[in-house]
Design an enzyme around this catalytic site. Structure first.
Site, short mmCIF file in Angstrom:
data_model
loop_
_atom_site.label_atom_id
_atom_site.label_comp_id
_atom_site.label_asym_id
_atom_site.label_seq_id
_atom_site.Cartn_x
_atom_site.Cartn_y
_atom_site.Cartn_z
N SER A 179 15.83 20.83 8.71
CA SER A 179 15.83 20.87 10.18
C SER A 179 16.48 22.13 10.74
O SER A 179 17.45 22.66 10.18
CB SER A 179 16.61 19.64 10.67
OG SER A 179 16.97 19.79 12.02
N GLU A 198 18.42 22.06 13.03
CA GLU A 198 19.82 21.71 13.34
C GLU A 198 20.78 22.36 12.34
O GLU A 198 21.97 22.47 12.60
CB GLU A 198 20.00 20.19 13.31
CG GLU A 198 19.52 19.49 14.56
CD GLU A 198 20.36 19.79 15.80
OE1 GLU A 198 21.56 19.52 15.78
OE2 GLU A 198 19.80 20.34 16.77
N TYR A 224 24.88 15.20 11.32
CA TYR A 224 23.46 15.23 10.94
C TYR A 224 23.10 16.60 10.36
O TYR A 224 22.51 16.70 9.27
CB TYR A 224 22.58 14.93 12.16
CG TYR A 224 21.10 15.18 11.94
CD1 TYR A 224 20.30 14.24 11.29
CD2 TYR A 224 20.50 16.38 12.36
CE1 TYR A 224 18.94 14.47 11.07
CE2 TYR A 224 19.15 16.61 12.15
CZ TYR A 224 18.38 15.65 11.51
OH TYR A 224 17.04 15.90 11.30
P1 NAP Z 1 11.96 9.15 12.75
O1 NAP Z 1 10.82 8.89 13.67
O2 NAP Z 1 13.35 8.77 13.16
O3 NAP Z 1 11.63 8.41 11.35
C1 NAP Z 1 12.60 8.25 10.35
C2 NAP Z 1 12.02 7.42 9.23
O4 NAP Z 1 13.01 7.28 8.18
C3 NAP Z 1 11.63 5.98 9.61
O5 NAP Z 1 10.42 5.66 8.96
C4 NAP Z 1 12.78 5.15 9.05
O6 NAP Z 1 12.42 3.83 8.73
C5 NAP Z 1 13.05 5.92 7.76
N1 NAP Z 1 14.34 5.60 7.14
C6 NAP Z 1 15.56 5.78 7.69
N2 NAP Z 1 16.51 5.41 6.81
C7 NAP Z 1 15.88 5.00 5.67
C8 NAP Z 1 16.31 4.49 4.40
N3 NAP Z 1 17.62 4.34 4.12
N4 NAP Z 1 15.39 4.19 3.46
C9 NAP Z 1 14.09 4.33 3.72
N5 NAP Z 1 13.60 4.79 4.92
C10 NAP Z 1 14.50 5.11 5.87
O7 NAP Z 1 12.03 10.69 12.34
P2 NAP Z 1 10.87 11.84 12.46
O8 NAP Z 1 10.98 12.49 13.77
O9 NAP Z 1 9.59 11.29 11.99
O10 NAP Z 1 11.43 12.90 11.41
C11 NAP Z 1 11.02 12.88 10.03
C12 NAP Z 1 12.00 13.68 9.21
O11 NAP Z 1 12.02 15.03 9.66
C13 NAP Z 1 13.45 13.21 9.27
O12 NAP Z 1 14.03 13.47 8.01
C14 NAP Z 1 14.08 14.11 10.32
O13 NAP Z 1 15.48 14.21 10.12
C15 NAP Z 1 13.35 15.41 10.03
N6 NAP Z 1 13.19 16.34 11.15
C16 NAP Z 1 12.63 15.93 12.32
C17 NAP Z 1 12.42 16.83 13.34
C18 NAP Z 1 11.76 16.42 14.63
O14 NAP Z 1 11.84 17.20 15.60
N7 NAP Z 1 11.08 15.31 14.70
C19 NAP Z 1 12.75 18.19 13.15
C20 NAP Z 1 13.29 18.57 11.93
C21 NAP Z 1 13.49 17.65 10.92
P3 NAP Z 1 12.61 2.59 9.77
O15 NAP Z 1 11.32 2.51 10.52
O16 NAP Z 1 12.83 1.46 8.83
O17 NAP Z 1 13.79 2.91 10.63
O1 F7E Z 2 17.94 16.62 22.09
C1 F7E Z 2 19.65 17.59 25.20
C2 F7E Z 2 20.50 17.45 23.97
O2 F7E Z 2 17.90 14.38 21.00
C3 F7E Z 2 17.46 17.88 22.48
C4 F7E Z 2 15.83 15.52 16.09
O3 F7E Z 2 14.47 15.29 15.82
O4 F7E Z 2 15.37 17.83 16.61
C5 F7E Z 2 15.93 16.63 17.14
O5 F7E Z 2 17.31 16.83 17.46
C6 F7E Z 2 18.40 18.52 23.49
C7 F7E Z 2 19.88 18.49 23.07
O6 F7E Z 2 16.84 16.40 19.86
C8 F7E Z 2 19.66 14.37 26.85
O7 F7E Z 2 21.88 17.66 24.28
C9 F7E Z 2 20.01 16.43 27.41
O8 F7E Z 2 20.46 19.74 23.32
O9 F7E Z 2 15.72 15.41 21.78
P1 F7E Z 2 17.06 15.60 21.20
P2 F7E Z 2 17.81 17.26 18.90
O10 F7E Z 2 19.21 16.84 19.03
O11 F7E Z 2 17.50 18.70 19.14
C10 F7E Z 2 16.01 18.32 15.41
C11 F7E Z 2 15.26 19.56 14.98
C12 F7E Z 2 16.13 17.29 14.36
O12 F7E Z 2 16.10 17.58 13.17
C13 F7E Z 2 16.55 15.92 14.80
O13 F7E Z 2 16.22 14.94 13.81
O14 F7E Z 2 18.32 17.78 24.69
N1 F7E Z 2 19.69 16.42 26.10
N2 F7E Z 2 20.01 15.18 27.90
C14 F7E Z 2 19.45 15.16 25.72
N3 F7E Z 2 19.08 14.64 24.53
C15 F7E Z 2 18.91 13.29 24.46
N4 F7E Z 2 18.52 12.75 23.29
N5 F7E Z 2 19.10 12.48 25.54
C16 F7E Z 2 19.48 12.97 26.77
O15 F7E Z 2 19.66 12.21 27.71
#
Ligand code: NAP
Ligand code: F7E
Length: 325
Positions: free
Chosen positions: A125, A127, A149
């Site tokens: 990520s 992050e 995280y």
């Molecule tokens: P998400 O919608 O939160 O999905 C997370 C998945 O992980 C769900 O299927 C959840 O299952 C499963 N899970 C959590 N804990 C588990 C465990 N102990 N054993 C087995 N399964 C488990 O996340 P996403 O947005 O699809 O992201 C996918 C991956 O990419 C994650 O690793 C996230 O950190 C990473 N990532 C996401 C973003 C983004 O912007 N979306 C960016 C960079 C990296 P349940 O349904 O049972 O909860």
């Molecule tokens: O926040 C600001 C908050 O929670 C984005 C995950 O998929 O992407 C995601 O992480 C920004 C932050 O995503 C609210 O402070 C303002 O600056 O949508 P977010 P994230 O934290 O960037 C990375 C790449 C991952 O890997 C993670 O798994 O938006 N913000 N107001 C808020 N955010 C939330 N959630 N809620 C608010 O009310």
């Protein structure tokens, strides 16, 4: 040639469901790992339920992973499972490390024991860049994570690189910047905004409480990003790639666009709530996807305004269909 098998952890999540759609289109056998729960939570994969195989295992349980990899014999493993919501990582830091850090090495160990020729994708990520050391961020940019995280994801990234170098595994780390879709969880800011806009438009809500409106993110569409994951596993040599759009926007711009699309003025509804500020914020993220473009031939197809409009329209449609208005 035999039909390839992909094993996806996190198949019930946003990315897992898009990746499963994508791989089915490519005629893969798709096996999804789900964790045991008292009620099924398969809404994102309902439409493909009869075309995929689901197996129970947990990233916390080493034996279940060894058993599943050994029995289902995948050619590719995509490790997408994680506790993915940044604020929860401050309230559950130890569990976050178990899932997002140690969980990765458990999957790698399962592969090493069952079949080291399996190709592995790790969901890293942006992050990890946190308090950014250079702009834009590239594969070589040093990490400075700002949340438990982000710290756990740095371990997942490094252990993936280490297993590649130690055991010659085909292991890749995709450093993905924020990617969103109508299937995004409702606590993430994009979906929180588009869902609230739809509820306000339909007279179901009158305000939207948000935290930091000045945060900047490089937001793309999840459907584009799963294509990059697959491409990483089709190359001659394994490597790590930044996947991003190369464009950034503030949360305020996201809010403006979403309300405007529904014909609303955001200033009448948005309330800033200090309780939603983070203990340590990632102020700005901007990725440089040149390496992925060059080596994988990957580029995003959906623009930021298209993404926001798609999400608002989808939330409006879902609420109308459920008879909520
Ligand atoms: P998400 O919608 O939160 O999905 C997370 C998945 O992980 C769900 O299927 C959840 O299952 C499963 N899970 C959590 N804990 C588990 C465990 N102990 N054993 C087995 N399964 C488990 O996340 P996403 O947005 O699809 O992201 C996918 C991956 O990419 C994650 O690793 C996230 O950190 C990473 N990532 C996401 C973003 C983004 O912007 N979306 C960016 C960079 C990296 P349940 O349904 O049972 O909860
Ligand atoms: O926040 C600001 C908050 O929670 C984005 C995950 O998929 O992407 C995601 O992480 C920004 C932050 O995503 C609210 O402070 C303002 O600056 O949508 P977010 P994230 O934290 O960037 C990375 C790449 C991952 O890997 C993670 O798994 O938006 N913000 N107001 C808020 N955010 C939330 N959630 N809620 C608010 O009310």
């Amino acid at each position: 040639m035999a039909r390839p098998t992909a094993l996806i952890t996190g198949i019930t999540g946003q990315d897992g469901s898009y990746l499963a759609d994508f791989l089915l289109e490519k005629d893969y056998r798709v096996v999804g790992v789900v964790r045991r729960s008292s009620t099924e939570n398969f809404s994102r994969i309902e439409h493909i339920r009869d075309r995929i195989e689901l197996e129970q295992a947990d990233l916390l349980d080493q034996y279940s992973l060894i058993e599943i990899v050994g029995r289902t014999r995948p050619s590719e493993v995509y490790n997408l499972a994680a506790m993915s919501f940044v604020p929860t990582s401050w309230t559950q830091p130890v569990l976050t490390a178990e899932f997002d850090a140690v969980g990765v090495v458990r999957v790698l160990e399962a592969i090493r024991l069952a079949d080291p020729t399996i190709r592995f994708y790790q969901a890293s990520s942006s992050e990890m860049f946190g308090k950014v050391r250079e702009v834009p961020q590239r594969e070589s940019t040093p990490f400075h994570p700002r949340s438990p995280y982000g710290v756990a994801k740095v371990y997942g990234h490094c252990i993936t690189v280490n297993y590649r170098e130690s055991y010659d595994l085909y292991a890749c780390s995709g450093i993905l910047f924020n990617h969103e879709s109508p299937r995004r969880g409702k606590e993430f800011v994009t979906r929180k905004v588009t869902h609230a806009v739809a509820r306000i438009k339909l007279g179901l809500a009158s305000e939207l409480r948000l935290g930091n409106l000045d945060a900047r993110r490089d937001w793309g569409f999840a459907g584009d990003y799963v294509r990059a994951m697959w491409l990483m596993l089709q190359q001659k040599e394994p490597d790590d790639y930044v996947v991003a759009t190369g464009e950034q926007h503030t949360v305020r711009e996201l809010v403006e666009l979403a309300f405007e699309h529904a014909g609303l003025d955001w200033r009448e509804y948005v309330v800033q709530d200090p309780a939603l500020m983070r203990p340590a914020e990632v102020d700005t993220l901007l990725g440089d996807p040149s390496y992925a473009r060059q080596r994988l031939g990957w580029s995003p197809e959906v623009s930021f305004p298209e993404l926001v409009r798609m999400m608002v329209d989808s939330d409006l449609q879902q609420l109308r269909r459920s008879g909520a208005s």
